[in-house]
Design a protein around this motif. Structure first.
Motif, PDB file in Angstrom:
ATOM      1  N   UNK A   1      -5.857  -1.011  -2.473  1.00 44.64           N
ATOM      2  CA  UNK A   1      -4.499  -1.024  -2.861  1.00 44.64           C
ATOM      3  C   UNK A   1      -3.920  -2.369  -2.634  1.00 44.64           C
ATOM      4  N   UNK A   2      -4.159  -2.897  -1.346  1.00 43.97           N
ATOM      5  CA  UNK A   2      -3.473  -4.151  -1.003  1.00 43.97           C
ATOM      6  C   UNK A   2      -4.046  -5.340  -1.890  1.00 43.97           C
TER       7      UNK A   2
ATOM      8  N   UNK B   1       8.091  13.198  -8.194  1.00 43.36           N
ATOM      9  CA  UNK B   1       7.212  14.227  -7.993  1.00 43.36           C
ATOM     10  C   UNK B   1       7.615  15.245  -8.759  1.00 43.36           C
TER      11      UNK B   1
ATOM     12  N   UNK C   1       2.177  16.189   2.596  1.00 38.93           N
ATOM     13  CA  UNK C   1       0.963  15.969   2.885  1.00 38.93           C
ATOM     14  C   UNK C   1       0.576  15.856   4.283  1.00 38.93           C
TER      15      UNK C   1
ATOM     16  N   UNK D   1      -2.695  20.939   3.824  1.00 41.19           N
ATOM     17  CA  UNK D   1      -3.217  20.217   2.477  1.00 41.19           C
ATOM     18  C   UNK D   1      -4.633  20.748   2.174  1.00 41.19           C
TER      19      UNK D   1
ATOM     20  N   UNK E   1      -6.738   1.778   1.466  1.00 39.58           N
ATOM     21  CA  UNK E   1      -5.691   0.821   1.720  1.00 39.58           C
ATOM     22  C   UNK E   1      -6.027  -0.693   1.403  1.00 39.58           C
TER      23      UNK E   1
ATOM     24  N   UNK F   1     -10.108   6.328   3.915  1.00 39.36           N
ATOM     25  CA  UNK F   1      -8.750   5.734   3.835  1.00 39.36           C
ATOM     26  C   UNK F   1      -8.705   4.314   4.011  1.00 39.36           C
TER      27      UNK F   1
ATOM     28  N   UNK G   1       1.856   1.708  -6.241  1.00 40.74           N
ATOM     29  CA  UNK G   1       1.887   2.781  -5.228  1.00 40.74           C
ATOM     30  C   UNK G   1       2.135   4.235  -5.546  1.00 40.74           C
TER      31      UNK G   1
ATOM     32  N   UNK H   1       6.484  13.431   0.064  1.00 40.59           N
ATOM     33  CA  UNK H   1       5.030  12.699   0.428  1.00 40.59           C
ATOM     34  C   UNK H   1       4.930  13.669   1.957  1.00 40.59           C
TER      35      UNK H   1
ATOM     36  N   UNK I   1       2.000   7.290   1.056  1.00 39.51           N
ATOM     37  CA  UNK I   1       1.094   8.369   1.227  1.00 39.51           C
ATOM     38  C   UNK I   1      -0.223   8.086   1.866  1.00 39.51           C
ATOM     39  N   UNK I   2      -0.823   7.126   1.808  1.00 42.65           N
ATOM     40  CA  UNK I   2      -2.023   6.793   2.364  1.00 42.65           C
ATOM     41  C   UNK I   2      -1.666   6.291   3.940  1.00 42.65           C
ATOM     42  N   UNK I   3      -0.557   5.777   3.905  1.00 44.45           N
ATOM     43  CA  UNK I   3      -0.267   5.394   5.276  1.00 44.45           C
ATOM     44  C   UNK I   3       0.197   6.654   6.435  1.00 44.45           C
TER      45      UNK I   3
ATOM     46  N   UNK J   1      -1.131   9.377   5.774  1.00 46.78           N
ATOM     47  CA  UNK J   1      -2.391  10.165   6.169  1.00 46.78           C
ATOM     48  C   UNK J   1      -3.011   9.302   7.455  1.00 46.78           C
TER      49      UNK J   1
ATOM     50  N   UNK K   1       0.923  -1.128   0.020  1.00 47.30           N
ATOM     51  CA  UNK K   1      -0.057  -0.109   0.192  1.00 47.30           C
ATOM     52  C   UNK K   1       0.792   1.408   0.084  1.00 47.30           C
ATOM     53  N   UNK K   2       0.439   2.357  -0.530  1.00 48.85           N
ATOM     54  CA  UNK K   2       1.018   3.464  -0.884  1.00 48.85           C
ATOM     55  C   UNK K   2       1.397   4.214   0.751  1.00 48.85           C
TER      56      UNK K   2
END
Ligand SMILES: Nc1ncnc2c1ncn2[C@@H]1O[C@H](COP(=O)(O)OP(=O)(O)OP(=O)(O)O)[C@@H](O)[C@H]1O
Ligand SMILES: Nc1ncnc2c1ncn2[C@@H]1O[C@H](COP(=O)(O)OP(=O)(O)OP(=O)(O)O)[C@@H](O)[C@H]1O
Ligand SMILES: [Mg+2]
Ligand SMILES: [Mg+2]
Lengths: 220, 261, 223, 256, 261
Positions: free
Chosen positions: C196-197, C68, A165, D152, C193, C189, C158, A162, A68-70, A72, A65-66
């Protein structure tokens, strides 16, 4: 839009300030990853089956999993259960946890790469399990790991943007902030790219050196 | 006649569906020099590895120097050995491997002193003194400070022998100790082993494809095939007059390939 | 939070739309990355120094600067050079080029790992370099690349999360929208998650299947 | 020349950048974009003969570069007019006006009523969107950089306030009200308007060079205002039509 | 007497500071069977690899079948060979390696047919027919569809021989083709080579540590030491009455190690 050198010199101090935070986050994140990775690796290789499997699942989940989301999650959701971390610390933990799962794989591969003959020779000379780890396996496993670990250090460095964020004022965030208040984007963003490129070219040289230094262990 | 120092009783070794040793029994007398020969895959290495407790056994019993190897007494019965028991039993046994398995990150001297210092608590000075004697015996006293990677194969193997001897085991196991060596280097290792065989009363088990050496070295030859002992006897009997057809074919092929017997 | 009857099924639907974009980015980005990996990876082992230099520059540049910055350039700077891509194209381009640079090193490593001995056998059999590469080296190198390619594909998956920077409505972006509209952080969120997984899991399962296919017959050769 | 408008007519839609910030923007559960800013834009473009708008949600920081790079044709996002921005983009006449507000803890423990108050209290941390008006106001009032936290998005800002990471979260009044009402948190209160902070208005922002399109937009916008349609569109979201109609781009762009 | 098919003229081979071949010259007649023996590191492998163009040379000239190997004529002089020239020269030479180097991803038949089809454009059917004849010759026709991993070492090496023969080279090079094999498997490979030596008029260069086989196989033996030919002659001369001291020591050691001569 034209390139404006005056503007470049004007924003340089701000960006360098951001670079400082970026480097700090990278170094601290790497320290966390090194330790957490070892914990993951040892749990996966030596803990009782259910714990090893659970650890395996957690590691796979984090890897899949990314970041970024972690981030957050760590920053915005954890406070709901009473864990409120400062932004930089949350970022360092996020980076450390995420890259810890990569480090764990490196540790595992490094340890598995020690030939079976070495374990057997240790047994045949009647060393205990602990003695085998300390005197035979780890001294051989660690040096070859170093380049791979350094590689992830560099990858981590490149993922620090990241952290913007979660409000960490690292390089990218500083650049965005500068850009937003001046409405000039090309200079700050290009400078960020240049900073990354310079750091990364330095680290490529550093990596080559590490690889040469530690790949020779066998032939010494 | 003395009591056997090794008594292997009906052991079975399986790898998944494959049965490698199928009810093997044999005995070895103290001080005896035994050579195990036979075709590839016949289980010679396996039996040495079992004696060194590098494997587990699927069934059967092994007694070494009066004690059970894979079992220990408890409440009047026998239970599977725990780590402490195995550790104690391994003191009696040393092994030299085909690929030497020296510790590549330690110098020659440290390779030899490591185990005595760690397992027997020998002081550094004493361990090094003994190590130098052993290195002298294998002709490598001048290489004590070298790293293994700086040695030739034959030299490595001689260090490995010294390392195993440093623990003064009662039984030494040798698994094809010359077959990873360049032909020119074989002799220096065999010389050390000849000396060892004639000068000590250690019990020795040797797996080899060097028929000539097996003949000179061993008191007794065991011929293995498919996990069983097909034939055994004095070297001259086995090499000059093998009774079993399998043994005959094997020896004929080996001889045709250019090995002296 | 209970005062509004939030229409979760609708918002989850939004996230699923984002998931579709993420999926598109991943698939197309991987395809581009694969092509670039082979082009640049083989370029790296070319015997022409110019080709090698070109490949090295590409690889070091894209591995060196952060994704980025690359996204920003592709999306905001490239138009000044007269190239305007749709957000999806820009995302695919940046991600594909970025991951392709990493993949190139994998290709090079695997080709190198098919040792000197196989190359020499090819010379002794008088195969040309091209023939050796196509018939002998690559077929053996491929199985070596697959595990790392799998990791790269997951990295790319990711990486799609960062395309929200260029206003591409991927899954992470949609989660942000849902969060702003509903005031709830946990549900969107947690949902992404898990999604994504699951996608990562699907990638690694597919790769394992592929790996089994391409290594058939090689069993026991590599120890 | 009217090339740009003809181009939009030809393709049948305009690409509009909007923010992820209710009530300037709202996204329904079915994905349909509404909210005050897009609704006005949709209506004006319709009258210009451009059938629809394609709205893409964007970070504040990415809007102007996106416009400059030709990614959007126009921004309608509550991007308030200020002299520097007027130099970077071509604004239409004012559309949505709002004052600044603070969200803070119940009872306003630090007694913060203006950006100056924040500057004077060394413990007070303010959160604001990166590159937004509030960030600038805070910095101009003398709040040091390390006490202005770049947040953000609105939900993140509110969350940080609830978690005690910041003491004040500053946004336009209507945005703060929307956030706080969604959160329904009795421990949060709103200070609105912020003392000493001017009322700001946004306009539709066009790329420099698209002034012709902007002028055409202005013409239809004026008609919309006059007919009363304008008030009908924005007032349900809480915005005041009168405020927008009482000022001009010229004034706002000159204001200091 | 026919003109030499290989004429090596004063070649030098260096690896960095190390000079491995130092002005070596030798000639080989068409159809001659030559064995190269000598201690480890003496340069035997190097000379074969140079003939196969797997290395470059630092100095000197090599002529194969009337043409320069590493050079080609241009504007009246000689310039370093380009890829096309090397490609053309390699048609005349085949090599069998110590570690077989079969293509593990192709079945036995495909291993043999690959090169003829690619380099000579032989049609698939014709290539397979010829491959089957060769596999039959090495006794492996029934393994044509097996993968290399399913073969024993001896079988692999026989496939490798068939693969090299499929290109019908004039010269075959064999580098220690049995030394990676289990002793039991050596004979099957040597048998194939004996057959090859007696039935064809190919020129063959053989590097080996199997002295017995070298004796039977070769018309002439070259004894290498430190990159030079120390002694050469008919097998009987070399093995029974070596003139040079270095040769004597070498042979003594080899014999002591249990090899038959
Ligand atoms: N770890 C293992 N897993 C499965 N099978 C094994 C394993 N180790 C050995 N074997 C099998 O056990 C059998 C006996 O092997 P062993 O190594 O004892 O033979 P050996 O007589 O020493 O042969 P060699 O002369 O080739 O060394 C062989 O068929 C081998 O394939
Ligand atoms: N690629 C290389 N780089 C550096 N030195 C090399 C290389 N290849 C060979 N050598 C050296 O060249 C010398 C000759 O090697 P060569 O392999 O020809 O010996 P050999 O006679 O075949 O020995 P062996 O019987 O062990 O196969 C040795 O000293 C070796 O270390
Ligand atoms: Mg064995
Ligand atoms: Mg050699």
């Amino acid at each position: 839009m034209e390139w404006d050198w005056n503007f470049v010199w004007e924003i340089m101090p701000t960006l360098l300030q951001g670079l400082k935070i970026t480097l700090l986050a990278t170094v601290l994140g790497a320290a966390v990853a090194t330790v957490i990775g070892l914990v993951f690796a040892i749990l996966r290789m030596t803990a009782p089956k259910p714990i090893a499997r659970a650890t395996g699942f957690v590691v796979e989940f984090i890897r899949g999993t990314p970041l970024l989301v972690q981030l957050y999650f760590i920053f915005y959701v954890l406070p709901d259960i009473g864990i409120r971390l400062p932004a930089l610390l949350a970022g360092v933990i996020g980076l450390g946890l995420h890259y810890g799962t990569y480090a764990a794989e490196v540790y595992r591969a490094g340890i598995e790469n020690v030939p079976r003959g070495q374990w057997e020779a240790a047994k045949a000379t009647n060393l205990t399990g602990r003695q085998t780890w300390i005197h035979v396996v780890l001294p051989q496993a660690i040096p070859p790991m170093i380049p791979a670990l350094a590689n992830y250090l560099i990858a981590m460095f490149k993922e620090t943007p990241l952290l913007s964020a979660i409000t960490v004022l690292e390089l990218m965030n500083q650049a965005k902030s500068v850009a937003n208040s001046s409405y000039r984007y090309i200079e700050p963003m290009t400078l960020v790219g240049v900073f990354f490129l310079i750091m990364s070219l330095i680290s490529v040289v550093f990596l080559r050196w590490l690889e040469e230094r530690y790949a020779r262990v066998e032939e010494r | 006649m003395a009591a056997p120092i090794i008594r292997i009783d009906n052991i079975v070794k399986r790898y998944g569906p494959l049965t490698v040793l199928d009810g093997l029994s044999m005995e070895v007398l103290p001080g005896e020099k035994l050579a195990l020969i036979g075709p590839s895959g016949s289980g010679k290495t396996t039996i040495l590895r079992i004696l060194m407790t590098l494997e587990t056994i699927s069934d059967g019993h092994i007694e070494v120097d009066g004690d059970q190897l894979y079992h220990m007494p408890k409440n009047g019965g026998l239970v599977p050995a725990d780590d402490r028991h195995l550790h104690r039993m391994r003191e009696k046994i040393g092994m030299v491997f085909q690929h030497f398995n020296l510790f590549p990150h330690k110098c020659v001297l440290d390779n030899v002193t490591l185990a005595p210092m760690l397992t027997k608590g020998v002081a550094k000075a004493a361990a090094e003194k003994r190590a130098m004697e052993l290195l002298d015996m294998v002709g490598l006293a001048d290489k004590a400070k070298n790293m293994p990677a700086q040695l030739s194969g034959g030299q490595k193997q001689r260090v490995a022998i010294a390392r195993a001897l440093a623990l003064s085991p009662k039984i030494m196991l040798f698994d094809e100790v010359t077959s990873a060596l360049d032909p020119e280097l074989v002799e220096e290792v065999l010389n050390v082993m000849r000396k060892l065989a004639s000068e000590t009363d250690m019990t020795m088990l040797l797996v080899t494809h060097e028929m000539g050496f097996a003949h000179d070295f061993a008191d007794r030859i065991l011929f293995f095939d498919r996990g069983r002992i097909v034939e055994e006897g004095k070297p001259d009997e086995i090499f000059r007059n093998p009774r079993q057809e399998r043994t005959q074919t094997f020896l004929r092929k080996i001889i045709a390939a250019g090995h002296r017997v | 939070m209970e005062h509004t009857m939030t229409d979760w099924s609708g918002y989850i639907g939004l996230i699923l739309q984002g998931a579709l974009v993420t999926l598109q980015l991943t698939v197309m980005g991987s395809a581009l990355a694969l092509v670039m990996a082979f082009v640049a990876g083989l370029g790296r082992v070319s015997r022409f120094i110019a080709v090698r230099a070109l490949a090295t520059t590409y690889i070091e540049f894209f591995r060196g600067t952060s994704i980025f910055v690359q996204l920003f350039w592709v999306y905001f700077v490239l138009p000044f050079a007269g190239v305007t891509l749709s957000p999806l194209q820009a995302g695919v381009l940046a991600l594909g080029l970025n991951v392709g640079a990493y993949g190139a090193e994998v290709v090079r490593g695997a080709v190198k790992a098919i040792g000197r001995e196989q190359r020499e056998a090819c010379i002794a059999l008088n195969l040309t370099r091209g023939q050796a590469m196509r018939h002998v080296i690559l077929p053996q190198a491929l199985p070596l690349m697959l595990p790392t390619f799998c990791n790269n594909a997951i990295e790319l998956l990711k990486g799609t999360a960062v395309v929200s920077l260029i206003s591409l409505t991927d899954m992470t972006f949609q989660a942000q929208v849902v969060r702003a509209q509903t005031g709830n952080t946990l549900i969107p969120f947690a949902t992404i998650l898990v999604l994504y997984f699951l996608m990562a899991l699907a990638i690694s399962t597919a790769m394992r299947w592929l790996e089994r296919r391409v290594t058939r017959g090689l069993d026991g050769v590599r120890t | 020349d009217d090339g740009k408008l003809e181009e939009l007519k030809g393709q049948g839609f305009a690409r509009v950048a909007i923010a992820n910030e209710p009530p300037f923007t709202a996204v329904a559960a079915d994905g349909k974009v509404s909210g005050a800013a897009p609704d006005v834009a949709r209506e004006v473009f319709k009258r210009l003969g451009v059938g629809d708008i394609v709205a893409s949600i964007s970070e504040y920081g990415a809007m102007i570069p996106g416009l400059q790079a030709g990614r959007h044709d126009v921004i309608t996002a509550g991007l308030f007019m200020k002299p520097e921005r007027c130099a970077a983009v071509a604004y239409s006449e004012p559309i949505l006006c709002d004052a600044e507000a603070f969200a803070l803890k119940k009872g306003n423990p630090l007694g913060l009523k203006s950006y100056k108050d924040i500057a004077d209290n060394p413990d007070a941390k303010i959160g604001a969107p990166g590159g937004g008006t509030e960030e600038k106001l805070a910095l101009e009032a003398g709040v040091p950089r390390d006490r202005v936290i770049v947040v953000p998005d609105g939900q993140s800002g509110l969350k940080m306030l609830q978690d005690g990471r910041i003491d004040v979260y500053s946004l336009p009044v209507l945005s703060i009200n929307d956030l706080v009402s969604k959160a329904n948190d009795p421990n949060i209160e709103v200070v609105a308007p912020v003392e000493g902070a001017p009322v700001y208005c946004d306009g539709a922002a066009f790329r420099k060079g698209d002034e012709a399109l902007r002028d055409a937009f202005d013409v239809e916008l004026a008609k919309l205002k006059e007919s009363g349609e304008f008030a009908k569109i924005i007032e349900p979201y809480g915005f005041s039509a009168a405020a927008a109609m009482s000022t001009t781009r010229e004034k706002l762009c000159a204001a200091q």
